[in-house]
Scaffold this motif. Sequence first.
Motif, short mmCIF file in Angstrom:
data_model
loop_
_atom_site.label_atom_id
_atom_site.label_comp_id
_atom_site.label_asym_id
_atom_site.label_seq_id
_atom_site.Cartn_x
_atom_site.Cartn_y
_atom_site.Cartn_z
N ARG A 206 -13.87 50.55 -25.87
CA ARG A 206 -12.57 50.13 -25.35
C ARG A 206 -11.45 51.02 -25.90
O ARG A 206 -10.53 51.41 -25.18
N HIS A 207 -11.54 51.33 -27.19
CA HIS A 207 -10.53 52.19 -27.81
C HIS A 207 -10.53 53.57 -27.15
O HIS A 207 -9.47 54.13 -26.84
N GLN B 144 -8.82 53.45 -23.82
CA GLN B 144 -7.37 53.38 -23.96
C GLN B 144 -6.78 54.74 -24.29
O GLN B 144 -5.75 55.13 -23.73
N ALA C 221 -1.94 50.71 -22.62
CA ALA C 221 -2.71 51.41 -23.66
C ALA C 221 -1.78 51.91 -24.77
O ALA C 221 -2.11 51.79 -25.95
N GLU D 258 -0.74 48.97 -26.99
CA GLU D 258 -1.80 48.47 -27.86
C GLU D 258 -2.15 49.47 -28.96
O GLU D 258 -2.51 49.08 -30.07
#
Length: 538
Positions: free
Chosen positions: A279-280, A283, A297, A300
């Motif tokens: 997920r990172h 982003q 993105a 976060e």
Amino acid sequence: MITVSGVVDRMGATLLRSRSATGLGRQVADVVIVEPGDAPRPGAGELLLGVAVTAAAEASALVRACAEHHAAGVLLKPPLAADPELRALAERLGTALVEVSSGAAWAQVTWLLRTVLDAAALSDSEVAEPRGDHGAAAGDLFTLADVVAAIVDAPVTIEDAQSRVVAYSARQDRTDPARVATIMGRRVPNDVLARFRSRGVFRKLSRGRSTVFVPAQPDGTLPRLIVPIRMGGELLGSMWAVVPGPVTAERALAFADAGPVVALRLLRWRATVDADSARHTEQVRLLLHGGEGWRAAAAELGCDSGRHRVVAIDAAGPQATPAAPGSPAAEGARLAMRQHLVRGIGRAPVVAELGGVLYAVIAQRAGGSGHDALRDSPLEPANPVALAVGTAVEAGELSRSREQAAELLGLLRAGLLPGVVAVWEESWPALVLHRLASAAARVDLDELGPLRELAAQDARHGTHHLATLYAWLRHPGDPRKAGAELGIHPNTLRYRLKRLHGVIDIDLADPEVRLALVTQLTVRHWGRPGSGPLSAQD
């Protein structure tokens, strides 16, 4: 989150003492070591460790910087921490001033502070999201480490199959430099790994021994009791206990019995980390390519305010022996560099691997340069890696900074730029020549004039006509500088020029001939980054 007062209380009066009555209620977000010669530029909520502070003026500057930037507080050793003027300054500015015991090693203090902050962060994450989140999974392992430490009556670390520390017990009553370095760096240091490998520790673990005992070593490393963590035949990791000496069979068996329980939690943690990592990366990809969803993105990842730079990183360094992007050597270098960026004390940049290149996004301080941005991050220019730094932009333009960094990295890899660091604003002459040469290369200028014949002579006979001609044209009338560029004596350069005239009939006194030749040679030098620059070996 924990306050300065909470940190002091948990560390205990034998290590830390409050020297000011103000600022103790501030929240502590991180721990940052102030390096020698650094101008203090703390972030909000950071606890500053004055490891290199030895003068009263430096200590005063650190306290003022802490107050100005809303940092959490300053830690100093006596006599500075007890200085009445410094204490009065801290009280006036509302800065927490904490004294570190003179007998405590800074490495040990840093490790203990990190333990306290990790425990507080895990507690917060479990309260916020008690099910299925990364913090809860790791929290289970920290709790298990405490339980196992009580069973074996020794400090315990839980490590994955790559010797990265996943969790550790709160006990710190028995330790050595190897354990301190392991927990501070979040993985077993390479020299410590080598010592344990030489004793056959990892071979025994891979063969499924229930427990492995390693006696004390001459370098001061204390004895270890180790148990492999397995599930379904797969070695997931290991547990390490620092023990005073050989343990009883009953205690060793109890230690080994904890392995299956830890294995379940470790599997859960690994699945969560893998999902979080994917997920990172997605982003970061959105942020660096400007696709739909980049705003969310950026928010976060903490890049939605201020200007940032993109840094392209080649972990193998410039002009290293090339390795395929997917090869084990290349992948290992990138993994090691990524681990360096996201571990340890201080702010870590946003980092991800995209297309075989490691990219980091680092904040740009107001009025700072590309080199200043590097100094504010774990990407020190002293690292043996190639770092290409794009220009500072707002979040919506990070794709442009990424493209710039990728272009510079190509020039560093080809040896067309000197050193290991290239910053966009400082590299414009090279970029102009490279882009111009790349465009001119499409019309095949080599077919005009004598260059094709000279290149053929070099290939057939091992001569250096092209490199000699290029150096002479760059330094006309100065054989000393031209020879130095090629690493040869001026007389050798003159001899080579005489041989060159014997191969082709060319009037180097004609300015238009010289201009045409230098244009062609510039295209050769800058337009083919894959083949590298012209040199004495060309």
